[in-house]
Design a protein around this motif. Sequence first.
Motif, PDB file in Angstrom:
ATOM      1  N   ALA A 195       5.437  79.565  41.279  1.00 29.24           N
ATOM      2  CA  ALA A 195       4.582  78.567  41.247  1.00 29.24           C
ATOM      3  C   ALA A 195       4.308  77.841  39.977  1.00 29.24           C
ATOM      4  O   ALA A 195       4.128  78.641  39.002  1.00 29.24           O
ATOM      5  CB  ALA A 195       3.132  79.250  42.025  1.00 29.24           C
ATOM      6  N   LEU A 196       4.214  76.537  40.137  1.00 31.95           N
ATOM      7  CA  LEU A 196       3.940  75.562  38.925  1.00 31.95           C
ATOM      8  C   LEU A 196       2.652  74.905  39.158  1.00 31.95           C
ATOM      9  O   LEU A 196       1.979  74.832  38.100  1.00 31.95           O
ATOM     10  CB  LEU A 196       5.237  74.943  38.660  1.00 31.95           C
ATOM     11  CG  LEU A 196       5.170  73.660  37.630  1.00 31.95           C
ATOM     12  CD1 LEU A 196       5.380  74.447  36.502  1.00 31.95           C
ATOM     13  CD2 LEU A 196       6.209  72.810  37.962  1.00 31.95           C
ATOM     14  N   ASP A 197       2.445  74.514  40.099  1.00 30.41           N
ATOM     15  CA  ASP A 197       1.312  73.406  40.598  1.00 30.41           C
ATOM     16  C   ASP A 197       0.929  73.839  41.927  1.00 30.41           C
ATOM     17  O   ASP A 197       1.741  73.398  42.977  1.00 30.41           O
ATOM     18  CB  ASP A 197       1.530  72.272  40.010  1.00 30.41           C
ATOM     19  CG  ASP A 197       0.305  71.183  40.374  1.00 30.41           C
ATOM     20  OD1 ASP A 197      -0.538  71.621  40.631  1.00 30.41           O
ATOM     21  OD2 ASP A 197       0.676  69.992  40.313  1.00 30.41           O
ATOM     22  N   ALA A 226       7.691  75.384  53.528  1.00 26.64           N
ATOM     23  CA  ALA A 226       7.158  74.098  53.173  1.00 26.64           C
ATOM     24  C   ALA A 226       6.358  74.152  51.967  1.00 26.64           C
ATOM     25  O   ALA A 226       6.578  73.725  50.972  1.00 26.64           O
ATOM     26  CB  ALA A 226       6.780  73.179  54.294  1.00 26.64           C
ATOM     27  N   ALA A 227       5.150  74.744  52.232  1.00 27.32           N
ATOM     28  CA  ALA A 227       4.059  74.919  51.101  1.00 27.32           C
ATOM     29  C   ALA A 227       4.749  75.630  49.885  1.00 27.32           C
ATOM     30  O   ALA A 227       3.963  75.187  48.790  1.00 27.32           O
ATOM     31  CB  ALA A 227       2.929  75.549  51.869  1.00 27.32           C
ATOM     32  N   GLN A 258       1.385  64.728  46.594  1.00 26.04           N
ATOM     33  CA  GLN A 258       2.293  64.141  47.448  1.00 26.04           C
ATOM     34  C   GLN A 258       3.934  64.330  46.807  1.00 26.04           C
ATOM     35  O   GLN A 258       4.954  64.509  47.261  1.00 26.04           O
ATOM     36  CB  GLN A 258       2.082  62.701  47.483  1.00 26.04           C
ATOM     37  CG  GLN A 258       0.921  62.532  48.507  1.00 26.04           C
ATOM     38  CD  GLN A 258       0.332  60.854  48.697  1.00 26.04           C
ATOM     39  OE1 GLN A 258       1.244  60.233  48.575  1.00 26.04           O
ATOM     40  NE2 GLN A 258      -0.599  60.783  49.383  1.00 26.04           N
ATOM     41  N   ALA A 259       4.021  64.201  45.462  1.00 28.58           N
ATOM     42  CA  ALA A 259       5.231  64.175  44.723  1.00 28.58           C
ATOM     43  C   ALA A 259       6.119  65.492  45.100  1.00 28.58           C
ATOM     44  O   ALA A 259       7.097  65.642  44.877  1.00 28.58           O
ATOM     45  CB  ALA A 259       5.135  64.025  43.235  1.00 28.58           C
ATOM     46  N   SER A 260       5.204  66.561  45.467  1.00 30.46           N
ATOM     47  CA  SER A 260       5.687  67.727  45.516  1.00 30.46           C
ATOM     48  C   SER A 260       6.273  67.952  47.128  1.00 30.46           C
ATOM     49  O   SER A 260       6.759  69.142  47.151  1.00 30.46           O
ATOM     50  CB  SER A 260       4.638  68.835  45.176  1.00 30.46           C
ATOM     51  OG  SER A 260       3.669  68.948  46.049  1.00 30.46           O
ATOM     52  N   THR A 301       6.312  74.968  43.739  1.00 35.96           N
ATOM     53  CA  THR A 301       7.076  75.069  42.749  1.00 35.96           C
ATOM     54  C   THR A 301       7.236  73.523  42.090  1.00 35.96           C
ATOM     55  O   THR A 301       7.979  73.476  40.885  1.00 35.96           O
ATOM     56  CB  THR A 301       8.593  75.350  43.095  1.00 35.96           C
ATOM     57  OG1 THR A 301       9.169  74.237  43.896  1.00 35.96           O
ATOM     58  CG2 THR A 301       8.476  76.618  43.761  1.00 35.96           C
ATOM     59  N   ARG A 302       6.639  72.541  42.382  1.00 38.80           N
ATOM     60  CA  ARG A 302       6.723  71.295  41.796  1.00 38.80           C
ATOM     61  C   ARG A 302       5.405  70.580  41.327  1.00 38.80           C
ATOM     62  O   ARG A 302       4.384  70.984  42.037  1.00 38.80           O
ATOM     63  CB  ARG A 302       7.276  70.092  42.635  1.00 38.80           C
ATOM     64  CG  ARG A 302       8.676  70.755  43.268  1.00 38.80           C
ATOM     65  CD  ARG A 302       8.942  69.744  44.366  1.00 38.80           C
ATOM     66  NE  ARG A 302      10.487  70.213  44.921  1.00 38.80           N
ATOM     67  CZ  ARG A 302      10.865  69.763  46.211  1.00 38.80           C
ATOM     68  NH1 ARG A 302      10.190  68.886  46.908  1.00 38.80           N
ATOM     69  NH2 ARG A 302      12.066  70.265  46.426  1.00 38.80           N
TER      70      ARG A 302
END
Length: 304
Positions: A245-247, A279-280, A290-292, A285-286
């Motif tokens: 996990a990143l964010d 999906a979540a 919305q961008a993730s 990981t990004r």
Amino acid sequence: MKKILVIGSLNMDIQVTADRLPGVGETVLGTDYSYNCGGKGANQAFAAGRLGADAVMLGCVGQDEFGRTLIRGLKDNGVCTDYISVREGKDTGTAVILVDSLANNSIVTIAGANGSCDIPYLEKTEPQIMDYEYLLVQMEIPPDAVFYAIDQAKEAGKAVILNPAPAPVGLPEEIMRKIDIITPNESELARLSRHKTDSLDGIMEGAGKLLSQGVGHVIVTMGDKGALWVSQEGCRMFEGTRVDALDTTGAGDCFNGALAVKLAEGKSMEEAICFANAAAAISVTRKGAQASMPFKEEVLSLMQ
Ligand code: ATP
């Protein structure tokens, strides 16, 4: 595929990072800032659109660049934005998020035009889009508008998914009876059920209270642990997908959007929860909300 109607907030998140958060009356030097499209309603509609759903969004923005950017982003990802209301004299909802080097944050949100997502707007707009089958709604717009939308949906025989965020302390029983699926995280479940949720037993009891108030299904999202599905038939834990996990911003929104997509495709609750978990997991990981959000092919390939 059945149509999904998302009713909710659209916000521009202004994220400012600094080594530490300022105290009262203090100025600190920041390191970075960014504008990110957000708002739980917009995030969930965006997730559903990106995953290939036939989704339509209702909500309100101001007549400003933030509003135009939010609408453009949804449209580019396949969401019907024709009925989003652009309010003259109002500003698009905004959140100012201060983040320190340890990822602690302080947030101030301004509802702005989201406050205009009210009953008169829904009365005027909803009759034009009654061909939906799933209503997906959260609690960042006026509560009476949320309750009105749920009432209307149920009267018309639609399925209702409520993501109770931010969570009120309990919801009226006549509303609870009209909710097919409610999707709190652990702390939202604690507020809604007025029950401690710091253990699995506590979570099951809290979910049981919501069922006894007439909700059809409770899906408790539990971060990296995954999600717990509780219904009158029993309960089942769906393990989270292991990722770095990143964010985690927007993970819950991604889960809700993805869940609605699979149910609208006619898949079972089990399949929908597995898909939403995957999906979540990709979304965390990004960076960003919305961008993730992932595309359908990415989720399917993670699930193989
Ligand atoms: P947020 O407020 O950050 O959007 P939330 O508190 O509403 O999230 P969570 O329960 O934290 O929701 O997360 C939603 C779902 O996202 C989880 O049920 C799980 O499927 C997935 N998820 C969250 N964090 C992780 C993680 N670290 N690893 C894998 N999956 C995760």
